[in-house]
Design a protein around this motif. Structure first.
Motif, mmCIF file in Angstrom:
data_model
loop_
_atom_site.group_PDB
_atom_site.id
_atom_site.type_symbol
_atom_site.label_atom_id
_atom_site.label_comp_id
_atom_site.label_asym_id
_atom_site.label_seq_id
_atom_site.Cartn_x
_atom_site.Cartn_y
_atom_site.Cartn_z
ATOM 1 N N ALA A 102 0.990 -1.376 -0.062
ATOM 2 C CA ALA A 102 -0.179 -0.003 -0.012
ATOM 3 C C ALA A 102 1.048 1.208 0.066
ATOM 4 N N ALA A 103 0.636 1.986 0.942
ATOM 5 C CA ALA A 103 1.551 3.309 0.845
ATOM 6 C C ALA A 103 2.878 3.051 1.712
ATOM 7 N N ALA A 104 3.583 2.162 1.544
ATOM 8 C CA ALA A 104 4.860 2.109 2.323
ATOM 9 C C ALA A 104 5.877 1.920 1.690
ATOM 10 N N LEU A 105 6.039 1.369 0.329
ATOM 11 C CA LEU A 105 7.165 1.295 -0.545
ATOM 12 C C LEU A 105 7.009 2.080 -1.920
ATOM 13 N N GLY A 106 8.203 2.321 -2.514
ATOM 14 C CA GLY A 106 8.200 3.076 -3.658
ATOM 15 C C GLY A 106 8.310 2.440 -5.137
ATOM 16 N N MET A 107 7.408 1.279 -5.303
ATOM 17 C CA MET A 107 7.744 0.523 -6.744
ATOM 18 C C MET A 107 6.409 0.612 -7.488
ATOM 19 N N LEU A 108 6.035 1.809 -8.014
ATOM 20 C CA LEU A 108 4.878 2.083 -8.933
ATOM 21 C C LEU A 108 5.144 2.331 -10.169
ATOM 22 N N TRP A 109 4.184 1.757 -11.037
ATOM 23 C CA TRP A 109 4.372 1.881 -12.397
ATOM 24 C C TRP A 109 3.047 2.149 -13.206
ATOM 25 N N LEU A 110 2.809 3.364 -13.329
ATOM 26 C CA LEU A 110 1.516 3.534 -13.600
ATOM 27 C C LEU A 110 1.433 3.766 -15.293
ATOM 28 N N GLY A 111 0.120 3.466 -15.949
ATOM 29 C CA GLY A 111 0.123 3.540 -17.452
ATOM 30 C C GLY A 111 1.031 2.860 -18.426
ATOM 31 N N ASP A 133 -2.151 14.428 -4.211
ATOM 32 C CA ASP A 133 -2.299 15.353 -3.075
ATOM 33 C C ASP A 133 -3.270 15.058 -1.809
ATOM 34 N N THR A 134 -3.799 13.995 -2.120
ATOM 35 C CA THR A 134 -4.815 13.623 -0.881
ATOM 36 C C THR A 134 -4.094 12.896 0.102
ATOM 37 N N PRO A 135 -4.278 13.400 1.531
ATOM 38 C CA PRO A 135 -3.470 13.073 2.577
ATOM 39 C C PRO A 135 -3.920 11.546 2.992
ATOM 40 N N GLU A 136 -5.125 11.118 2.769
ATOM 41 C CA GLU A 136 -5.396 10.020 3.203
ATOM 42 C C GLU A 136 -6.863 9.558 2.307
ATOM 43 N N GLY A 137 -7.109 8.273 2.176
ATOM 44 C CA GLY A 137 -8.122 7.688 1.590
ATOM 45 C C GLY A 137 -8.354 6.277 1.339
ATOM 46 N N VAL A 138 -9.531 5.997 0.702
ATOM 47 C CA VAL A 138 -9.678 4.320 0.476
ATOM 48 C C VAL A 138 -9.390 4.130 -0.887
ATOM 49 N N ALA A 139 -8.780 3.120 -1.499
ATOM 50 C CA ALA A 139 -8.761 2.719 -2.876
ATOM 51 C C ALA A 139 -9.019 1.286 -2.970
ATOM 52 N N TYR A 140 -8.940 0.927 -4.381
ATOM 53 C CA TYR A 140 -9.346 -0.545 -4.491
ATOM 54 C C TYR A 140 -7.992 -1.074 -5.590
ATOM 55 N N ALA A 141 -7.697 -2.358 -5.490
ATOM 56 C CA ALA A 141 -6.493 -2.793 -6.498
ATOM 57 C C ALA A 141 -7.456 -4.159 -7.040
ATOM 58 N N ASN A 168 -11.010 -15.690 -12.941
ATOM 59 C CA ASN A 168 -11.183 -15.239 -11.710
ATOM 60 C C ASN A 168 -10.815 -13.806 -11.674
ATOM 61 N N LEU A 169 -11.463 -13.201 -10.714
ATOM 62 C CA LEU A 169 -11.292 -11.662 -10.367
ATOM 63 C C LEU A 169 -10.897 -11.598 -8.935
ATOM 64 N N VAL A 170 -9.896 -11.135 -8.451
ATOM 65 C CA VAL A 170 -9.357 -10.736 -6.865
ATOM 66 C C VAL A 170 -9.497 -9.245 -6.831
ATOM 67 N N LEU A 171 -10.365 -8.811 -5.927
ATOM 68 C CA LEU A 171 -10.759 -7.198 -5.557
ATOM 69 C C LEU A 171 -10.068 -7.202 -4.245
ATOM 70 N N ILE A 172 -9.281 -6.145 -3.799
ATOM 71 C CA ILE A 172 -8.634 -5.816 -2.538
ATOM 72 C C ILE A 172 -9.275 -4.274 -2.351
ATOM 73 N N GLN A 173 -9.870 -4.009 -1.078
ATOM 74 C CA GLN A 173 -9.852 -2.667 -0.796
ATOM 75 C C GLN A 173 -9.071 -2.119 0.400
ATOM 76 N N PHE A 174 -8.371 -1.224 0.449
ATOM 77 C CA PHE A 174 -7.322 -0.746 1.334
ATOM 78 C C PHE A 174 -7.423 0.536 1.776
ATOM 79 N N ALA A 175 -6.732 0.927 2.721
ATOM 80 C CA ALA A 175 -6.835 2.396 3.365
ATOM 81 C C ALA A 175 -5.340 2.823 3.058
ATOM 82 N N GLY A 176 -5.126 3.858 3.026
ATOM 83 C CA GLY A 176 -3.721 4.585 2.684
ATOM 84 C C GLY A 176 -3.640 6.238 3.101
ATOM 85 N N THR A 177 -2.428 6.317 3.540
ATOM 86 C CA THR A 177 -2.388 7.896 3.950
ATOM 87 C C THR A 177 -0.897 7.999 3.486
ATOM 88 N N SER A 178 -0.698 9.306 2.956
ATOM 89 C CA SER A 178 0.654 9.927 2.447
ATOM 90 C C SER A 178 1.547 10.094 3.578
#
Length: 201
Positions: free
Chosen positions: A21-30, A127-135, A191-201
């Motif tokens: 979630a919001a802990a490490l820096g390995m994000l590749w978007l688009g 720039d959202t300090p906290e929120g809920v997201a899905y993956a 099969n579809l796996v859906l995850i809901q999680f909370a995150g903070t910046s």
């Protein structure tokens, strides 16, 4: 972090140390258009999900927000199903660029490619300090087959498989990374796996 293993194979130690979630820096978007769904055999050989769909963030539904809930010792995820306008978490079928209607802030499903089990979704929050997201991710299995999930997130998560609630991972201190291992029984076909999680910046 979400790692996958064939039943009977021990998870790699690097997966045990990683945070999600919001802990490490390995994000590749688009990245280039993902091949959805991925064959289960490829995911098991690789040991992690490479092709994700992500959506959010949504406004937290816990009193005072996620950080305030954590300070009170409460769970950072409330009961709201943010995907209700799309049929809810039980019926949603995420696709790239599919928007969640009726939200105060635009929420669109985006493709994300990951090259490691640990994935940081901080870029999704902007720039959202906290929120809920899905993956979410799709898996194609030639036969019914079990796989061991290793899900690590310090703020907890909810997991659905093919529309059915599968697991609720409780929040935990960063040292234990909210680590949870559980068996997933994939059916033959998609099969579809859906995850809901909370995150903070």
């Amino acid at each position: 972090m979400l790692a996958m293993n064939q039943v009977g194979r021990r998870p790699a130690t690097e997966w045990q140390r990683a945070l999600c979630a919001a802990a490490l820096g390995m994000l590749w978007l688009g990245a280039a258009a993902a091949q959805l769904p991925e064959p289960l055999t490829m995911l098991l050989d690789r040991g992690h999900v490479a092709q994700w769909l992500v959506c959010g963030p949504f406004e937290p539904d816990v009193s005072g927000g996620i950080v305030a809930a954590l300070r009170r010792g409460e769970a950072p995820l409330g009961d709201r199903d943010y995907l209700a306008p799309m049929g809810g978490a039980a019926r949603v079928r995420p696709r790239p660029l599919l928007a969640v209607p009726g939200m105060a802030r635009e929420a669109v499903w985006q493709e994300m490619a990951a090259t490691a089990p640990a994935v940081d979704l901080a870029g999704l929050f902007g720039d959202t300090p906290e929120g809920v997201a899905y993956a979410a991710f799709y898996v194609q299995s030639d036969v019914a087959r079990a796989a061991l999930f290793d899900l690590q997130t310090p703020l907890g998560a909810r997991v659905w498989l093919n529309g059915f609630p599968l697991r609720q991972v409780r929040p935990a201190p960063a040292v234990s990374a909210g680590s949870d291992q559980f068996l997933v029984e994939f059916r033959q076909g998609e099969n579809l796996v859906l995850i809901q999680f909370a995150g903070t910046s």
